[in-house]
Design a protein around this motif. Structure first.
Motif, mmCIF file in Angstrom:
data_model
loop_
_atom_site.group_PDB
_atom_site.id
_atom_site.type_symbol
_atom_site.label_atom_id
_atom_site.label_comp_id
_atom_site.label_asym_id
_atom_site.label_seq_id
_atom_site.Cartn_x
_atom_site.Cartn_y
_atom_site.Cartn_z
ATOM 1 N N THR A 13 0.834 -1.208 0.000
ATOM 2 C CA THR A 13 0.000 0.000 0.000
ATOM 3 C C THR A 13 0.867 1.256 0.000
ATOM 4 O O THR A 13 0.601 2.218 -0.730
ATOM 5 N N GLU A 14 1.938 1.235 0.798
ATOM 6 C CA GLU A 14 2.849 2.380 0.863
ATOM 7 C C GLU A 14 3.585 2.570 -0.459
ATOM 8 O O GLU A 14 3.813 3.698 -0.900
ATOM 9 N N ALA A 15 3.945 1.471 -1.111
ATOM 10 C CA ALA A 15 4.620 1.556 -2.419
ATOM 11 C C ALA A 15 3.736 2.285 -3.428
ATOM 12 O O ALA A 15 4.198 3.153 -4.177
ATOM 13 N N THR A 16 2.455 1.967 -3.406
ATOM 14 C CA THR A 16 1.498 2.628 -4.309
ATOM 15 C C THR A 16 1.388 4.113 -3.967
ATOM 16 O O THR A 16 1.374 4.973 -4.856
ATOM 17 N N ARG A 17 1.327 4.422 -2.681
ATOM 18 C CA ARG A 17 1.218 5.819 -2.245
ATOM 19 C C ARG A 17 2.411 6.643 -2.711
ATOM 20 O O ARG A 17 2.271 7.821 -3.078
ATOM 21 N N LEU A 18 3.583 6.030 -2.753
ATOM 22 C CA LEU A 18 4.806 6.732 -3.153
ATOM 23 C C LEU A 18 4.947 6.857 -4.674
ATOM 24 O O LEU A 18 5.889 7.472 -5.160
ATOM 25 N N GLY A 19 4.004 6.276 -5.405
ATOM 26 C CA GLY A 19 4.020 6.437 -6.859
ATOM 27 C C GLY A 19 4.576 5.268 -7.640
ATOM 28 O O GLY A 19 4.674 5.331 -8.872
ATOM 29 N N PHE A 20 4.938 4.191 -6.948
ATOM 30 C CA PHE A 20 5.419 3.004 -7.662
ATOM 31 C C PHE A 20 4.223 2.300 -8.304
ATOM 32 O O PHE A 20 3.160 2.176 -7.697
ATOM 33 N N ALA A 104 18.502 9.593 -8.181
ATOM 34 C CA ALA A 104 18.227 10.479 -7.042
ATOM 35 C C ALA A 104 16.740 10.511 -6.702
ATOM 36 O O ALA A 104 16.354 10.488 -5.525
ATOM 37 N N ILE A 105 15.896 10.547 -7.720
ATOM 38 C CA ILE A 105 14.447 10.644 -7.506
ATOM 39 C C ILE A 105 13.905 9.394 -6.815
ATOM 40 O O ILE A 105 13.164 9.477 -5.830
ATOM 41 N N ILE A 106 14.298 8.232 -7.314
ATOM 42 C CA ILE A 106 13.788 6.981 -6.746
ATOM 43 C C ILE A 106 14.426 6.690 -5.393
ATOM 44 O O ILE A 106 13.768 6.190 -4.478
ATOM 45 N N LYS A 107 15.702 7.035 -5.245
ATOM 46 C CA LYS A 107 16.376 6.803 -3.963
ATOM 47 C C LYS A 107 15.680 7.571 -2.842
ATOM 48 O O LYS A 107 15.506 7.066 -1.731
ATOM 49 N N LYS A 108 15.262 8.789 -3.147
ATOM 50 C CA LYS A 108 14.547 9.599 -2.150
ATOM 51 C C LYS A 108 13.251 8.899 -1.732
ATOM 52 O O LYS A 108 12.898 8.849 -0.557
ATOM 53 N N LYS A 109 12.536 8.328 -2.700
ATOM 54 C CA LYS A 109 11.296 7.613 -2.405
ATOM 55 C C LYS A 109 11.571 6.344 -1.590
ATOM 56 O O LYS A 109 10.814 5.996 -0.688
ATOM 57 N N LEU A 110 12.654 5.667 -1.915
ATOM 58 C CA LEU A 110 12.994 4.447 -1.189
ATOM 59 C C LEU A 110 13.362 4.735 0.266
ATOM 60 O O LEU A 110 13.043 3.943 1.157
ATOM 61 N N LYS A 111 14.016 5.845 0.499
ATOM 62 C CA LYS A 111 14.354 6.226 1.875
ATOM 63 C C LYS A 111 13.072 6.457 2.691
ATOM 64 O O LYS A 111 12.968 6.056 3.849
ATOM 65 N N GLU A 112 12.101 7.094 2.042
ATOM 66 C CA GLU A 112 10.801 7.322 2.683
ATOM 67 C C GLU A 112 10.091 5.986 2.918
ATOM 68 O O GLU A 112 9.453 5.774 3.950
ATOM 69 N N PHE A 113 10.233 5.088 1.967
ATOM 70 C CA PHE A 113 9.643 3.755 2.036
ATOM 71 C C PHE A 113 10.199 2.978 3.236
ATOM 72 O O PHE A 113 9.450 2.381 4.013
ATOM 73 N N VAL A 114 11.523 3.016 3.401
ATOM 74 C CA VAL A 114 12.170 2.314 4.509
ATOM 75 C C VAL A 114 11.807 2.957 5.851
ATOM 76 O O VAL A 114 11.599 2.261 6.854
ATOM 77 N N SER A 115 11.702 4.279 5.870
ATOM 78 C CA SER A 115 11.280 4.971 7.103
ATOM 79 C C SER A 115 9.897 4.503 7.533
ATOM 80 O O SER A 115 9.631 4.299 8.723
ATOM 81 N N PHE A 116 9.023 4.322 6.557
ATOM 82 C CA PHE A 116 7.676 3.823 6.828
ATOM 83 C C PHE A 116 7.743 2.422 7.446
ATOM 84 O O PHE A 116 7.034 2.121 8.422
ATOM 85 N N ILE A 117 8.590 1.573 6.884
ATOM 86 C CA ILE A 117 8.734 0.204 7.407
ATOM 87 C C ILE A 117 9.219 0.235 8.857
ATOM 88 O O ILE A 117 8.714 -0.481 9.720
ATOM 89 N N HIS A 118 10.184 1.104 9.138
ATOM 90 C CA HIS A 118 10.690 1.231 10.509
ATOM 91 C C HIS A 118 9.583 1.688 11.476
ATOM 92 O O HIS A 118 9.486 1.199 12.603
ATOM 93 N N GLU A 119 8.768 2.603 11.002
ATOM 94 C CA GLU A 119 7.676 3.113 11.847
ATOM 95 C C GLU A 119 6.637 2.039 12.135
ATOM 96 O O GLU A 119 6.127 1.930 13.254
ATOM 97 N N GLU A 120 6.320 1.239 11.110
ATOM 98 C CA GLU A 120 5.260 0.237 11.245
ATOM 99 C C GLU A 120 5.731 -1.065 11.888
ATOM 100 O O GLU A 120 4.984 -1.703 12.625
ATOM 101 N N VAL A 121 6.955 -1.446 11.579
ATOM 102 C CA VAL A 121 7.456 -2.752 12.004
ATOM 103 C C VAL A 121 8.408 -2.655 13.187
ATOM 104 O O VAL A 121 8.442 -3.512 14.057
#
Length: 309
Positions: A13-20, A104-121
């Protein structure tokens, strides 16, 4: 098990939210099928002068050697198919390089993605990869059920084609895994037939040392070999021929990423205008672009080579 299912759903769900566009997950394990293929490809020197491909052989095949204790490989697909393309009488640039550098664009999204995982898991060991480390991204995308490997060695999604960037998150979290899907290339040989340098070989193998993208981007020599003169079909940076002719790319849809939109001059320039390219204009058109990899000198070399054909 319940946690794995919940985490998997949250991650997708988060991947979709980030535009993937798509997200698939595979078990982090040794890529046995890829090992002999990669070894043979290297032994036959199909990587040309890309010496870096010889490095980290085991790491390319085993994600647990990249991320200690890793259990899952999350593969994400980000669309880059443009709404508008260059004019017909132009020297061509691969569509992936129309806008700003995807790394650079995708790396920024991936960092946000991993932050989300840390928050949830909670605290997990997770590493992100965007075409910048020894990761066989297409193999992982295939293993994750995101498509099949076409005869041009590109990953093809059955509903959206192949104009996608691939990115991975390798982490020590057990998730629910997706299954590979069927190969739908059938008897089609459109990509093989269309390649002007005959770089696409039987068995879904691309001889990188014959690819137009190799000559126009990876090869750093001052002179492009004479044997490929007249075979570049006006490509000055990269090449999309094998993707453009692929029947599955009739399903490609324009991306929604503003940062991938090209400078107007990129779409408007004719061959004559590219031939008059100055370093100042080069810096203007390709500011923050992946085209910077070749530098001004490299682009001029490629244009001069095309002009002499």
């Amino acid at each position: 098990m319940i946690k794995s299912t919940e985490y998997t759903q949250q991650i997708k769900t988060e991947a979709t939210r980030l535009g993937f566009s798509f997200c698939g997950i595979a078990k982090a394990e040794y890529l046995e099928e890829e090992s002999p293929r990669l070894e043979k490809w290297l032994s036959q020197n199909m990587h040309g002068k890309m010496q870096y491909m010889e490095n980290y052989f085991e790491k390319r095949l085993d994600p647990t050697k990249l991320v200690e204790g890793s259990k899952s490989v999350v593969t994400l697909m980000y669309n880059y198919f443009p709404e508008k393309e260059q004019r017909d009488d132009s020297f061509n640039i691969s569509k992936y390089a129309y806008g700003q550098d995807y790394h650079a664009i995708i790396k920024k999204k991936l960092k946000e993605f991993v932050s989300f995982i840390h928050e949830e898991v909670g605290e997990v060991n997770a590493q992100i990869y965007v075409d910048s480390a020894p990761v066989l991204e297409r193999a992982w995308a295939k293993k994750s059920g995101l498509g099949w490997i076409g005869k041009n060695a590109m990953l093809i999604h059955p509903k959206n084609g192949s104009f996608f960037f691939l990115a991975e998150v390798i982490l020590d979290l057990e998730l629910e895994y997706d299954n590979p899907i069927k190969d739908y290339c059938g008897t089609c040989t459109a990509c093989i037939d269309a390649c002007p340098t005959e770089a696409i070989l039987p068995g879904k193998v691309v001889d990188g040392s014959k690819c137009i993208s190799y000559f126009t981007i990876e090869l750093k020599d001052e002179i492009i070999p004479n044997e490929v003169k007249g075979k570049f079909n006006d490509w000055m940076f990269g090449c999309d021929i094998c993707q453009d002719v692929c029947p599955w790319n009739r399903f490609s849809k324009p991306h929604n990423e503003k940062l991938f939109n090209p400078h107007p001059k990129l779409l408007e320039y004719s061959k004559n205008e590219w031939m008059d390219l100055t370093e100042e204009i080069y810096q203007e058109i390709f500011k923050k672009s992946a085209v910077k990899r070749t530098k001004f000198k490299g682009i001029k070399r490629n244009i001069d080579f095309l002009n002499k054909n």
